[in-house]
Motif scaffolding. Structure first.
Motif, short mmCIF file in Angstrom:
data_model
loop_
_atom_site.label_atom_id
_atom_site.label_comp_id
_atom_site.label_asym_id
_atom_site.label_seq_id
_atom_site.Cartn_x
_atom_site.Cartn_y
_atom_site.Cartn_z
N SER A 228 -2.03 -6.33 -2.43
CA SER A 228 -2.24 -5.85 -1.05
C SER A 228 -1.04 -5.05 -0.57
O SER A 228 -1.18 -4.02 0.11
CB SER A 228 -2.49 -7.03 -0.12
N ARG A 231 -1.21 -1.65 -2.20
CA ARG A 231 -2.33 -0.83 -1.71
C ARG A 231 -2.02 -0.23 -0.34
O ARG A 231 -2.49 0.86 -0.01
CB ARG A 231 -3.61 -1.68 -1.66
N ARG A 232 -1.20 -0.94 0.46
CA ARG A 232 -0.83 -0.43 1.77
C ARG A 232 0.05 0.81 1.69
O ARG A 232 0.19 1.55 2.67
CB ARG A 232 -0.10 -1.51 2.58
#
Length: 444
Positions: A228, A231-232
């Motif tokens: 995560s 991906r940010r």
């Protein structure tokens, strides 16, 4: 999780024996494909499977069960019981002699738990070497060394699954083997019609191929939180990428910064791409030869290092998409025209994604493996180049992906710092990079 490097134990091995097919098999010559016998696949690759104790199998000896099933599986996969010969033009041919595969029975005074929660030449020698090691806890280790010219990950998993089915009582494998290596042979006449930067002849201007005794091997765990965080870092139109593409882009970028090539020098990313379903029609079910390419993405070191993560990601995605039926035929043609060259290793990062290969699903009667996959990262002559991505759990039981990295000691320090920067949370909560290694060196 216990560190495999710190764990010492005694293993008692019996004398190696050859296991031939359980029934007579044809004595014939079977040429490998022009994808199989390229220089970069002429090595032995170690695989390892860890199995827990199964109370339902208490009266069964895994050594005897697997030895018997192996002999019966070789009736169907009889080329594995033969020997490679080299013909004109360095063409490799299997002489199906029925001599058998090498098998070793062993016992170790160690338990599976002590490993952690998730834990030569190619011509004229056995094509498979298998060792089954009983553990003190009632579990066992199935270790295999494969001559890579014979099979890729999908192919050897197919064979191991067949051994497992026969071990569990089946009369024949559910998927019958298909040879048909001519499907991946060069055309007549051969003509290279695609660009293959993976086989470029690249000079090693700065001694990038570091001596092996200076190398440090670590494995990094990427769970939901780490994925995560990465991906940010992407623009919205790239966030639909696969987890593998994201990790490959991240590690390639961090690794390039760590090895510090000259800014204007080219660096390469090579990705193993399975082509079975990219043929029309797809290669037949049961095909167990090598059916992959490793196309190359190229960037200058400066562009890769200074651009955002999305730059590397787009290169990785395009590279994966390059592999088509025509691309595979072009690779086969190149092998014949250029004498079966080795892939480029200078300033190269090669990734093999075995997350979905099915190693952990192989069941000899004791259930699925606690861990299954490559026993170590890298091909010995180019140990720092290859990285296998493997699905696993960390010591908290979280699902994720383990990425092994091999670098010089000083480069590894830089790699860790760059990775920590990328994983840093928006709230300045610096996430620690988890470096628990689940890989065991397999010296069969």
């Amino acid at each position: 999780m216990a560190s495999a490097n710190a764990l010492t134990f005694k293993v008692t091995r019996q004398n190696p024996e050859l296991i031939p097919p359980a029934k007579p098999t044809p004595h014939e010559l079977k040429p490998l494909s022009d994808i199989d016998d390229q220089e970069g696949l002429r090595f032995q690759i170690p695989l390892i499977q860890f199995y827990r104790r199964n109370p339902a199998m208490n009266r069964k000896d895994p050594v005897m069960v697997i030895r018997d099933a192996l002999a019966r599986a070789l009736v169907f996969y009889y080329p594995f019981a033969g020997r490679l010969r080299e013909a004109a033009g360095r063409k490799l041919v299997v002489e199906c002699t029925g001599e058998g595969v090498l098998f070793i029975e062993a016992d170790a005074d160690v338990t599976l738990q002590q490993f952690g929660d998730a834990s030569g030449g190619v011509v004229n020698c056995p094509l498979l070497l298998i060792q089954v090691t009983r553990l003190r806890c009632g579990g066992f280790i199935f270790a295999l060394r494969l001559n890579h010219t014979m099979s890729d990950a999908d192919g050897i998993v197919q064979f191991m699954a067949a051994v497992g089915e026969l071990a569990r009582g089946a009369e024949m494998p559910s998927v019958l083997p298909v040879w048909q290596r001519d499907l991946l042979n060069a055309r007549d006449p051969p003509h290279v019609c695609c660009t293959h930067h993976e086989y470029d002849d690249v000079p090693d201007t700065k001694g990038t191929l570091i001596p092996l005794d200076d190398m440090v091997h670590r494995s990094f765990f990427f769970g939901v939180a780490e994925i995560s965080s990465l991906r940010r870092l992407l623009p919205s139109h790239l966030r639909s990428c696969t987890t593998f593409e994201l990790l490959a882009a991240c590690v390639w970028r961090c690794r390039t910064i760590a090895i510090s090539p000259d800014p204007n020098e080219e660096v390469r990313f090579l990705c193993i791409v399975n082509s079975r379903k990219r043929f029309n029609p797809p290669l037949p079910a049961g095909y167990y030869g090598n059916a992959f390419a490793f196309p190359a993405a190229i960037s200058t070191a400066e562009k890769l290092s200074k651009n955002p993560l999305g730059y590397a990601l787009e290169l990785v995605r395009k590279t994966k998409a390059d592999v088509t039926e025509e691309y595979m035929k072009s690779v086969a043609d190149l092998m014949v025209i250029r004498g079966r060259p080795f892939f480029t290793v200078v300033r190269t990062y090669l990734v093999s994604n075995v997350i979905h290969a099915g190693f952990g699903d192989v069941d000899f009667g004791w259930g699925n493996a606690a861990y299954g996959g490559p026993a170590k990262g890298g091909i010995d002559p180019v140990l720092g180049v290859v990285s296998f991505y493997v699905a696993s759990k960390n010591n908290k039981g979280e699902n994720g992906i383990v990425v092994p990295i091999c670098l010089a000691a000083n480069a590894m320090e830089v790699f860790v710092k760059e990775l920590e920067k990328m994983l840093k949370r928006d709230d300045d909560d610096q996430r620690a990079v988890r470096k628990d290694s689940i890989f065991m060196s397999s010296k069969l």
